[in-house]
Design an enzyme around this catalytic site. Structure first.
Site, PDB file in Angstrom:
ATOM      1  N   LYS A 158       1.025  -1.118  -0.051  1.00 28.95           N
ATOM      2  CA  LYS A 158      -0.023  -0.049   0.101  1.00 28.95           C
ATOM      3  C   LYS A 158       1.118   1.301  -0.070  1.00 28.95           C
ATOM      4  CE  LYS A 158      -3.010   3.422   1.224  1.00 28.95           C
ATOM      5  NZ  LYS A 158      -2.477   4.694   1.378  1.00 28.95           N
ATOM      6  N   GLY A 176       1.207   4.391  13.221  1.00 21.87           N
ATOM      7  CA  GLY A 176       1.728   3.383  13.809  1.00 21.87           C
ATOM      8  C   GLY A 176       0.933   2.835  15.124  1.00 21.87           C
ATOM      9  N   GLY A 208       6.145   5.596   8.830  1.00 23.26           N
ATOM     10  CA  GLY A 208       5.353   6.524   8.945  1.00 23.26           C
ATOM     11  C   GLY A 208       5.324   7.263  10.261  1.00 23.26           C
ATOM     12  N   CYS A 222      13.041  11.113   9.162  1.00 22.57           N
ATOM     13  CA  CYS A 222      12.913  10.794  10.352  1.00 22.57           C
ATOM     14  C   CYS A 222      14.179  10.747  11.158  1.00 22.57           C
ATOM     15  CB  CYS A 222      12.038   9.294  10.735  1.00 22.57           C
ATOM     16  SG  CYS A 222      12.924   7.752   9.577  1.00 22.57           S
ATOM     17  N   GLU A 238       7.826  16.066  16.178  1.00 22.25           N
ATOM     18  CA  GLU A 238       8.637  15.831  14.774  1.00 22.25           C
ATOM     19  C   GLU A 238       8.030  16.955  14.064  1.00 22.25           C
ATOM     20  OE1 GLU A 238       9.749  12.394  12.307  1.00 22.25           O
ATOM     21  OE2 GLU A 238       7.755  12.307  12.945  1.00 22.25           O
ATOM     22  N   GLU A 293       8.607   1.154  11.513  1.00 23.84           N
ATOM     23  CA  GLU A 293       9.701   2.390  11.582  1.00 23.84           C
ATOM     24  C   GLU A 293       8.931   3.750  11.556  1.00 23.84           C
ATOM     25  OE1 GLU A 293      12.076   5.351   9.600  1.00 23.84           O
ATOM     26  OE2 GLU A 293      11.948   3.494   8.204  1.00 23.84           O
TER      27      GLU A 293
END
Length: 483
Positions: free
Chosen positions: A181, A239, A234, A290, A388, A256
């Site tokens: 996806k 997540g 993502g 990230c 973030e 991750e």
């Protein structure tokens, strides 16, 4: 480039039930192409196709699977120019980055898992000589790795080539089948990867690609009873939701997630090296990565000089059309994300940070650009330090001694990659070993692509890259027999 892309399900190219949506070039806001909108039923059909293909594919020899991956690597490398231009158009990356770090890395990852060493396939035999049955009951024991089954791979928008290749290649090498996806912002590259795999001879159903701009496709790909594992790259928030679904179905996970990397710069650091490393936050994917060192923790003896040099560095970087050879900083992925990054810069001002570079939207005729921005005089409780941002924004916080530097670095929900700069290498390694992060760069932002990659805390679950990816996409089976 404006063709309407079909889905790839069970070895066939299928028209999407939900029609198509527009993919926009973030550099000039033009249409790159039209991506398919898969329905829930089409995603479930892809999962069922992967389940049906799993038995035959997992029964093939490692050498047969490796041959397919090797051919795919050759096809991707042979179409480097074409694929890199598409990646540039979808992501806004500079053409050099699209060629080297996106398509080039994808080809390298397929080559890597086409050359799996025999030692990577099995765990060395382990003999139990002192079990509860004593010497008379000594048993031979062999631990081997088996494929997990059907793996849903949900990929990130910041690298539509290297990221999916890092999931698909080791998963296929281990004998799994996959349902991919792709990120909705730049999915067209992933369909080109599927074409390369089809041309390389991957059997029907082994690789499936089903995307969409709505949450429907991703939710179905995670929840399907045919899926045994989810590999996701993502945000931490997404997540966590995926992990909840996986928990109910006892599905394996490889996550991750987000990061807020700390760069600890000691008084004795080589400032040229530190500035160049930290400066990658401004340029590499325009900070949409990230692993970026976005929190700079500067010891007071070097604080002023480091801020001055970082500000000068940021100001020198050319922001603009990523097709131009001298462009260093391209756009961010979308107008919405540009607005989000800009809102954080404004929030930083309100929190008391001083804008030393950037802070204003670049004067360009179109596209979603953010100027490299340096925020100084920050404190540990500011949101620009804790959250973030995922853009070309760096926040600098002063500290006094080693203990405070470590405490500040670990004062975060994240723990993906941190960095230490010091002329005292022994101290740098001592500090690195104390940090709660999945990886630490010592006097560098470079990565070893065979080293385990993943995070502590809310930065993820599990490790991949190199041999660790083969472990991630496998289960361990013990076989015992009379000694």
């Amino acid at each position: 480039m404006t063709a309407r892309q079909p889905l790839f399900v069970g070895g066939s190219w299928v028209e999407p039930d939900g029609g198509h949506y527009e993919v926009i070039d973030p550099a000039d806001e033009r249409t790159v192409g039209w991506a398919p909108e898969a329905s829930r039923d089409q995603v479930l059909a892809a999962c069922a196709a992967a389940r049906e293909a799993f038995g035959p594919w997992s029964g093939t020899s490692p050498e047969e699977r490796a041959a397919v991956l090797g051919r795919a690597a050759g096809i991707i490398a042979g179409r480097l120019t074409e694929y890199a231009e598409l990646a540039r158009a979808e992501t806004g990356a500079t053409l050099g980055t699209a060629r080297g770090m996106q398509v080039g890395v994808a080809a390298a990852r397929f080559r890597r898992y086409a050359r799996v060493e025999p030692a990577e396939w099995a765990i060395p035999p382990q003999i139990n000589e002192a079990g509860p049955m004593g010497k008379a009951g000594v048993m031979g024991a062999l631990a081997v790795r088996r494929p997990v089954g059907v793996v849903t791979c949900i990929t990130s928008y910041n690298n539509p080539w290297a990221n999916p290749a890092g999931k698909i290649a080791p998963a296929l090498a281990m004998g799994n089948t996959v349902v991919v996806k792709p990120a909705p912002q730049d999915p067209l590259s992933v369909y080109r990867m599927a074409e390369a795999l089809e041309a390389a001879g991957v059997p029907p159903g082994v690789v499936n690609v089903v995307g969409g701009s709505r949450t429907e496709a991703g939710e179905a790909a995670v929840a399907s009873p045919d899926v045994d594992m989810v590999s996701f790259t993502g945000s931490t928030a997404v997540g966590q939701r995926i992990a909840e679904v996986c928990g109910r179905g006892m599905k394996r996970q490889l996550m991750e997630l987000g990061g807020k990397g700390a760069a600890i710069v000691f008084d004795d650091a080589d400032l040229r090296s530190a500035v160049a490393g930290i400066g990658t936050t401004f340029s590499f994917y325009s900070g949409q990565i990230c692993t970026a060192p976005t929190r700079v923790l500067a010891q007071r003896g070097v604080y002023d000089r480091l801020v001055e040099q970082l500000a000068a560095y940021a100001t020198r970087l050319k922001v603009g059309d990523p097709r131009e050879p001298d462009t260093v900083v391209g756009p961010v992925i979308s107008a919405a994300h540009r607005d989000r990054v800009e809102s954080y810069v404004e929030l930083g001002r309100k929190e008391g940070a001083v804008v030393m570079a950037g802070g204003e939207r670049p004067d360009l005729p179109g596209g979603f650009y953010v100027a490299p921005t340096l925020l100084a005089d920050c404190t540990r409780d500011m949101r620009v330090v804790r959250e973030e941002i995922f853009g070309p924004v760096v926040a600098v916080v002063p500290f006094d001694d080693e203990e405070e530097g470590i405490a500040l670095a670990d004062d975060t929900d994240y723990g993906l990659i941190d960095y230490v700069w010091s002329g005292d290498v022994a101290r740098a390694f001592r500090v690195a070993r104390r940090l709660r992060a999945g990886g630490v760069g010592v006097n560098t932002v470079g990565r070893n692509m065979e080293a385990p990659f993943g995070g502590f805390k809310k930065s993820g679950v599990g490790r991949d890259v190199g041999s660790y990816a083969l472990h991630a996409y496998s289960e361990v089976q013990a076989i015992v027999w009379p000694g």
